[in-house]
Design an enzyme around this catalytic site. Structure first.
Site, mmCIF file in Angstrom:
data_model
loop_
_atom_site.group_PDB
_atom_site.id
_atom_site.type_symbol
_atom_site.label_atom_id
_atom_site.label_comp_id
_atom_site.label_asym_id
_atom_site.label_seq_id
_atom_site.Cartn_x
_atom_site.Cartn_y
_atom_site.Cartn_z
ATOM 1 C CG ASP A 93 -0.164 -0.396 2.609
ATOM 2 O OD1 ASP A 93 1.076 -0.643 2.711
ATOM 3 O OD2 ASP A 93 -0.212 1.071 3.143
ATOM 4 C CD GLU A 156 4.160 0.626 7.272
ATOM 5 O OE1 GLU A 156 5.203 0.905 8.132
ATOM 6 O OE2 GLU A 156 3.925 1.734 6.285
#
Length: 430
Positions: A93, A156
């Site tokens: 991400d 994350e």
């Protein structure tokens, strides 16, 4: 030239293409776009090479929904004989684009040695480098002992609960012996861990009244102003008196820090489409979110007491002062020992590739090592990867091709050392 170096150098163009392809998949978080797309892309690359690939949805995790499911990829290459398991973990991400770009954030433009794009540095360049390292190693040593794993995980940037935390809770690291997280901490540095974090929401209470007669009400914003003033007077100076022995970078993060993350008071923002005027009211609620980063030498309970003592001090000085404080998020500091096997192996590889001793650092912010350590119960974990940390989340983010090649060589040598007992003693495939 040693075989691993030659194998990786021959994959330079492939490394560039792979990095560009990953950047061009806009895995924006929030809300969590194109997670499955990037996992499918990686599976399509690795599965034909003999990797067992599993797409794992962190169903029910924070942020997971049918509109934005939290997809993760875990790929495993089985060796010919039993041995250690080395796991490379990268998050797929990326944060929002933001303003100030002079290039297409998802164009993956290459200019000289640099590839530009959101996530180039943090951390699709590291993901690409670890894949190239593993593929090059397997090409030379297809009958290696043990296992190699590559994971591309979600979220994350928003805590990792739909990625590494979920995997750790479901036993994904129970069989793993060594973990390298290719975060952008510079190619000659080994990141041993990170500071701790405590997020909390403080709310002050007042009494609503007509704005023309504020003396009939009680402004929660004024109460919060007193809280902020007391933070400036006593808490921020207190933080400056503390300093850690952890090798935290940058230097300013060697002391604990407090960031006022957000402040909300009075009437809600009705958005850009609302063209009217606000109602004349005394605000009866005001909230701030605080982001306190603390040191391994600090106790979390004492960190919290410092804030509650400050609030109680304000209450003693202001009539009708009332507050609530709510925990939002907390992480205990983590730091791997310098003598851990993965640290020693990576340090030796950095010396061999770059011709200089490795630096040892600790990150000012947290990353997914916290979940591997605290949930997965695996301390033999480091962050090591290409890229300049200061570029993370910035406009015109970039990653250097040579840095990725050098880091890939380091990671491949770590595989050779851990799985083969050092590459010079093993015979590669011709």
């Amino acid at each position: 030239m040693d075989p691993l170096r030659l194998e990786i150098e021959n994959r330079r163009d492939d490394l560039i293409r792979l990095t560009q392809d990953l950047i061009r998949i806009p895995t924006l978080n929030p809300p969590g776009r194109h997670y499955r797309d990037i996992c499918e892309y990686l599976r399509a690359r690795l599965a034909p090479q003999g990797w067992d690939c599993a797409l794992v949805r962190a169903k029910g995790s924070p942020g997971d929904s049918e509109a934005f499911p939290r997809w993760n990829l875990v790929a495993r290459h089985h060796g010919a004989t039993p041995g250690a398991c080395v796991h490379f973990n990268s998050h797929h991400d990326v944060v929002e684009v933001g303003h100030g770009w002079t290039r297409d954030p998802f164009g993956a433009e290459i200019d000289g040695d640099r590839i530009y794009g959101r996530g180039a540095c943090d951390m699709k360049g590291g993901l690409a480098a670890s894949i190239i390292a593993a593929e090059a190693f397997v090409a030379l040593y297809p009958d290696h002992p043990g296992q190699i794993e590559i994971s591309a995980t979600a979220d994350e940037e928003t805590g990792g609960y739909g990625g590494v935390a979920w995997l750790a809770e479901h036993g994904a690291f129970a069989h793993v012996d060594h973990v390298i997280i290719p975060e952008p901490l510079h190619k000659d540095r080994i990141c041993l861990g990170h500071r701790g974090v405590w997020w909390a929401e403080i709310e002050t209470h007042g009494r609503i009244a007509h704005g023309s007669m504020p003396f009939l009400g009680d402004s929660a914003i004024r109460h919060m102003g007193a809280v902020l003033e007391e933070m400036e007077r006593s808490l921020f100076p207190l933080l400056l008196t503390k300093r850690t022995e952890m090798p935290v970078i940058p230097e300013g993060a060697r002391i604990p820090t407090l960031n006022i993350n957000a402040i909300h008071g009075g009437e809600p923002d009705l958005g850009p489409d609302f063209t009217g005027l606000p109602a004349p009211c005394v605000p009866d609620r005001c909230r701030i979110v605080i982001d306190r980063r603390f040191l391994i030498e600090e106790d979390l309970s004492e960190v919290k007491r410092e804030v509650t003592a400050l609030l109680d001090k304000v209450r003693a000085q202001r009539p009708d002062f009332r507050y609530e404080i709510r925990d939002l998020f907390e992480v205990i500091p983590s730091m791997t020992d310098r003598e851990a096997p993965v640290v020693r192996s990576t340090a030796a590889a950095i010396q061999r590739v770059l011709g200089r001793e490795a630096g040892y650092v600790v990150s000012p912010g947290t990353y997914d090592q916290k979940h591997i350590d605290r949930i997965g119960k695996l301390r033999n974990c480091i962050a090591y990867g290409p890229g300049v940390l200061d570029l993370a989340h910035q406009p015109d983010e970039w990653i250097g091709v040579q840095d990725m090649l050098d880091s890939a060589r380091v990671m491949a040598l770590v595989l050779a050392d851990i799985l083969m007992g050092d590459s010079p003693g093993a015979t590669p495939v011709a």
